[in-house]
Design an enzyme around this catalytic site. Structure first.
Site: not given
Ligand code: KIV
Length: 277
Positions: A46-47, A85, A115, A117, A184
């Site tokens: 999602d960057s 993501d 993925k 978070e 991270e």
């Protein structure tokens, strides 16, 4: 010939002590190049909110943005494992919503895994995804979607309590069924302990060399970003500078009339030209 890298290959790599390589990609051309180079896994991060869409954080990224870019990536990849993501609020509302959104990555976009978070609060969602046969990667430490809770993009796990909390969360994610965990921006000694204590591979970004694998954002690796960079980034090329120079050369050649040259143009027979009026 390269072999397909699968969820099982992640575990095999950890068991054998082989390192896992992962990069982000958001488009067909880049994904094809990374796959040709032999990267094990491509994360459609999602960057892309920052690198592709110009937002300041990842918070504005939507499921539709992610599906659009993941589809492009999967068209370019033969061997790498593609991870989609899950964007902010696509897995926070309910288990049903989480499965529906994760399922879109697999059914519509050609991803092999997703993925998400978070730690303890994500355990039920991870179990539900795994029960729905959707492989999941966890993400601990600096979790950019929590930037407003964390008070900025900072190294996580420096105090004893914080470090222990991250270790406990890694254990909980493993227990819930993730097949890998991204760590991270945590101290490298903490990442080493986690990597030794859990059975699934850790993939580090700003987490030192003892993780089972590494991930970086492709724009950083290629040196395309012109602003300040985090300490953990290594620029393997200065492609951004190359693009600026190539663009300047193109503009100059147009202005001075040297582009397009003869070899870039198409001909037509004289007898046809003569008939035109
Ligand atoms: O969105 C992303 O690119 C990521 C990586 C930096 C791990 O989550």
């Amino acid at each position: 010939m390269n072999k397909k890298f699968t969820v099982k290959s992640f575990q095999n790599a950890k068991n054998k002590g082989d390192k896992i390589s992962m990069l982000t990609a958001y488009d067909y051309t880049t994904a094809q190049l990374l796959d040709t180079a032999g990267v094990n896994s491509i994360l459609v991060g999602d960057s892309l909110g920052m690198t592709m869409l110009g937002y300041e954080t990842t918070l504005e990224v939507t499921m539709d943005d992610m599906i659009h870019h993941t589809k492009a990536v999967s068209r370019g990849v033969e061997n790498a494992l593609i991870i989609g993501d899950m964007p902010f609020l696509s897995y926070h509302i309910s288990i049903e919503d989480t499965i529906r959104n994760a399922g879109r990555f697999i059914k519509e976009a050609g991803a092999h895994a997703v993925k998400l978070e978070g730690g303890f609060e994500m355990v039920d969602k991870i179990k539900a995804l795994v029960a729905a046969k959707i492989p999941v990667v966890g993400h601990l430490g600096l979790t950019p979607q929590s930037v407003n809770m964390l008070g900025g993009f900072k190294v996580q796990g420096k105090s004893e309590a914080q470090a222990q909390h991250i270790i406990d969360e890694a254990r909980a994610l493993e227990e819930a069924g993730v097949f890998a965990i991204v760590l991270e921006c945590v101290p490298s000694a903490l990442a080493k302990i986690i990597t030794e204590k859990i059975g699934v591979p850790t993939i580090g970004i700003g987490a030192g060399k003892d993780c089972d694998g590494q991930v970086l954002v492709i724009q950083d690796v290629l040196g395309m970003y012109q602003g300040l960079q985090p300490k953990f980034v290594k620029r393997y090329k200065e492609t951004g500078q190359d693009i600026i120079e190539a663009t300047k050369a193109y503009i100059n050649e147009i202005n001075e009339g040297s582009f397009p040259a003869e070899e870039h143009t198409f001909g037509i027979k004289d007898e046809i030209l003569e008939k035109l009026y």
